[in-house]
Design a protein around this motif. Structure first.
Motif, PDB file in Angstrom:
ATOM      1  N   GLN A 154     -13.815  -0.540  -6.046  1.00  0.00           N
ATOM      2  CA  GLN A 154     -14.162   0.801  -6.506  1.00  0.00           C
ATOM      3  C   GLN A 154     -15.668   0.938  -6.674  1.00  0.00           C
ATOM      4  O   GLN A 154     -16.253   1.993  -6.357  1.00  0.00           O
ATOM      5  CB  GLN A 154     -13.446   1.103  -7.829  1.00  0.00           C
ATOM      6  CG  GLN A 154     -11.941   1.281  -7.722  1.00  0.00           C
ATOM      7  CD  GLN A 154     -11.535   2.593  -7.080  1.00  0.00           C
ATOM      8  OE1 GLN A 154     -12.368   3.426  -6.728  1.00  0.00           O
ATOM      9  NE2 GLN A 154     -10.238   2.778  -6.912  1.00  0.00           N
ATOM     10  N   SER A 169      -9.726  -4.768  -7.516  1.00  0.00           N
ATOM     11  CA  SER A 169      -9.792  -3.301  -7.548  1.00  0.00           C
ATOM     12  C   SER A 169     -11.122  -2.793  -8.103  1.00  0.00           C
ATOM     13  O   SER A 169     -11.734  -1.874  -7.535  1.00  0.00           O
ATOM     14  CB  SER A 169      -8.619  -2.732  -8.352  1.00  0.00           C
ATOM     15  OG  SER A 169      -8.624  -3.242  -9.676  1.00  0.00           O
ATOM     16  N   THR A 205       0.818  -1.214   0.000  1.00  0.00           N
ATOM     17  CA  THR A 205       0.000   0.000   0.000  1.00  0.00           C
ATOM     18  C   THR A 205       0.847   1.257   0.000  1.00  0.00           C
ATOM     19  O   THR A 205       0.334   2.353  -0.254  1.00  0.00           O
ATOM     20  CB  THR A 205      -0.910   0.030   1.238  1.00  0.00           C
ATOM     21  OG1 THR A 205      -0.088   0.053   2.425  1.00  0.00           O
ATOM     22  CG2 THR A 205      -1.814  -1.194   1.286  1.00  0.00           C
ATOM     23  N   ARG A 233      -3.418  -0.155  -2.554  1.00  0.00           N
ATOM     24  CA  ARG A 233      -4.262   1.019  -2.302  1.00  0.00           C
ATOM     25  C   ARG A 233      -4.251   1.898  -3.549  1.00  0.00           C
ATOM     26  O   ARG A 233      -3.190   2.280  -4.040  1.00  0.00           O
ATOM     27  CB  ARG A 233      -3.787   1.794  -1.077  1.00  0.00           C
ATOM     28  CG  ARG A 233      -4.705   2.936  -0.711  1.00  0.00           C
ATOM     29  CD  ARG A 233      -4.597   3.376   0.731  1.00  0.00           C
ATOM     30  NE  ARG A 233      -3.296   3.902   1.090  1.00  0.00           N
ATOM     31  CZ  ARG A 233      -3.060   4.607   2.198  1.00  0.00           C
ATOM     32  NH1 ARG A 233      -4.054   4.837   3.052  1.00  0.00           N
ATOM     33  NH2 ARG A 233      -1.856   5.026   2.465  1.00  0.00           N
ATOM     34  N   ALA A 234      -5.451   2.209  -4.053  1.00  0.00           N
ATOM     35  CA  ALA A 234      -5.581   2.989  -5.273  1.00  0.00           C
ATOM     36  C   ALA A 234      -5.323   4.473  -5.012  1.00  0.00           C
ATOM     37  O   ALA A 234      -5.172   4.915  -3.872  1.00  0.00           O
ATOM     38  CB  ALA A 234      -6.982   2.788  -5.861  1.00  0.00           C
ATOM     39  N   TRP A 235      -5.318   5.255  -6.075  1.00  0.00           N
ATOM     40  CA  TRP A 235      -5.027   6.692  -6.000  1.00  0.00           C
ATOM     41  C   TRP A 235      -6.000   7.433  -5.094  1.00  0.00           C
ATOM     42  O   TRP A 235      -5.654   8.440  -4.479  1.00  0.00           O
ATOM     43  CB  TRP A 235      -5.072   7.308  -7.405  1.00  0.00           C
ATOM     44  CG  TRP A 235      -6.427   7.169  -8.044  1.00  0.00           C
ATOM     45  CD1 TRP A 235      -6.881   6.124  -8.783  1.00  0.00           C
ATOM     46  CD2 TRP A 235      -7.505   8.102  -7.954  1.00  0.00           C
ATOM     47  NE1 TRP A 235      -8.173   6.335  -9.183  1.00  0.00           N
ATOM     48  CE2 TRP A 235      -8.588   7.557  -8.695  1.00  0.00           C
ATOM     49  CE3 TRP A 235      -7.673   9.347  -7.355  1.00  0.00           C
ATOM     50  CZ2 TRP A 235      -9.804   8.193  -8.820  1.00  0.00           C
ATOM     51  CZ3 TRP A 235      -8.891   9.991  -7.482  1.00  0.00           C
ATOM     52  CH2 TRP A 235      -9.949   9.424  -8.216  1.00  0.00           C
ATOM     53  N   ASN A 236      -7.259   6.912  -5.027  1.00  0.00           N
ATOM     54  CA  ASN A 236      -8.270   7.585  -4.213  1.00  0.00           C
ATOM     55  C   ASN A 236      -8.415   6.977  -2.821  1.00  0.00           C
ATOM     56  O   ASN A 236      -9.367   7.254  -2.112  1.00  0.00           O
ATOM     57  CB  ASN A 236      -9.619   7.558  -4.927  1.00  0.00           C
ATOM     58  CG  ASN A 236     -10.089   6.145  -5.244  1.00  0.00           C
ATOM     59  OD1 ASN A 236      -9.339   5.189  -5.083  1.00  0.00           O
ATOM     60  ND2 ASN A 236     -11.327   6.015  -5.705  1.00  0.00           N
TER      61      ASN A 236
END
Length: 248
Positions: A218, A214, A68, A192-195
Motif C-alpha cells: 500500500q 499488505s 484474490t 488483493r485489497a479493496w483498492n
C-alpha cells in the motif's frame, strides 16, 4: 553321537553369527530409510499440484494459493533491480483459478556480469614504458577480507537478491508484489485489497512467522515508499496497480 553333537554345535554357531549380522544391519537400513524419507519429503509438498513455470533441477519451489477472488491468466517474475520480466509462467490456455493451489517454480539465472568470459593474453609492454611492480604489503598490516554477512567498508551488509512477481488477471488488470526473497517465501497466498493492490501473505522459511506484505505494498502504491530496485526516492506513484490497473 559325538559326530552329531559337533554338527549341532556348528549349526547353532552359524545361526548365532547370521542373527548377529542381521541385527547389525538393522540400524543402517533404518538410517537409509530415514535419508530417503528426508529427500522425498519436499516433493510431497508439491505432489499433485499444477506447476507455474518450468520445474528444473535446483529451481526454487513454493506453494502458491490464489485468494484474490479472481482468476489469474498470466504471471511473470524478475529481479527487483532489473527491468526485464521472465517468460510467461502460466501455461498457454491455462488459468490459475481463484482458491486454487499451485507450485511456483523459478530458476534464478546468473547475473549477466557473472557470465564466463575468455581472458585475452596481455599485450607486450615496451620496456621503456613499463610500470614498476606494486609494492608488496606487509602481512602484519594486511586487512582481512570481510566474511559473508559482515559489514563492508561502505557499511553495507550482504543482502539477498529480491524479486518482483507480476500478476495478470482475467480482466486484464494487473498487480505487482515487490521485493520477495524467494528462499524465504513458503506457503504463499496472493491477496488483493479493496483498492486493487496485490500483496502476498506467506510463512517465513527461516523463522516460521507469518509475513503480511499488505502495508508495504500500500505504501508503494501510494508513493510513500519506493519499490525495491527502483531509482526513485519515494516518487513512485505506479505501485502495485500499474498502468493497467483497476480501470483498464
Amino acid at each position: 553321537m559325538r559326530k552329531w553333537l559337533g554338527m549341532i554345535l556348528a549349526l547353532a554357531l552359524t545361526a548365532a553369527l547370521l542373527s548377529g549380522a542381521a541385527l547389525a544391519d538393522e540400524p543402517a537400513a533404518e538410517e537409509t530409510a530415514g535419508a530417503e524419507s528426508a529427500v522425498e519429503e519436499p516433493a510431497k509438498d508439491f505432489e499433485g499440484l499444477d506447476r507455474l513455470g518450468e520445474e528444473t533441477e535446483g529451481c526454487v519451489m513454493m506453494r502458491l494459493t490464489n485468494l484474490t477472488g479472481a482468476d489469474i491468466r498470466g504471471m511473470n517474475i524478475k529481479r527487483s533491480d532489473d527491468w526485464q520480466w521472465s517468460a510467461e509462467m502460466v501455461a498457454k490456455g491455462d488459468v490459475f483459478v481463484t482458491d486454487e493451489v499451485c507450485a511456483l517454480c523459478y530458476g534464478p539465472e546468473a547475473d549477466a556480469g557473472e557470465a564466463d568470459t575468455v581472458e585475452e593474453a596481455p599485450e607486450e609492454t615496451d620496456p621503456a614504458n613499463a610500470q614498476p611492480a606494486p609494492e608488496e604489503t606487509d602481512p602484519a598490516n594486511a586487512q582481512p577480507a570481510p566474511e559473508a554477512g559482515e559489514m563492508d567498508e561502505a557499511g553495507e551488509a550482504d543482502q539477498p537478491v529480491l524479486y518482483d512477481l507480476q500478476i495478470v488477471f482475467s480482466d486484464r488488470s494487473l498487480g505487482i508484489c515487490h521485493g520477495l526473497d524467494l528462499n524465504e517465501v513458503k506457503d504463499a497466498k496472493i491477496m488483493r485489497a479493496w483498492n486493487g493492490v496485490v500483496y502476498l501473505v506467506y510463512t517465513s522459511a527461516s523463522t516460521g512467522e507469518e509475513m503480511d506484505m499488505s502495508e508495504a505494498e500500500q505504501a508503494i502504491a501510494a508513493g510513500e515508499m519506493p519499490a525495491p530496485g527502483s531509482d526513485t526516492d519515494g516518487a513512485n506513484t505506479e505501485g502495485c496497480v500499474g498502468d493497467s490497473g483497476l480501470f483498464y
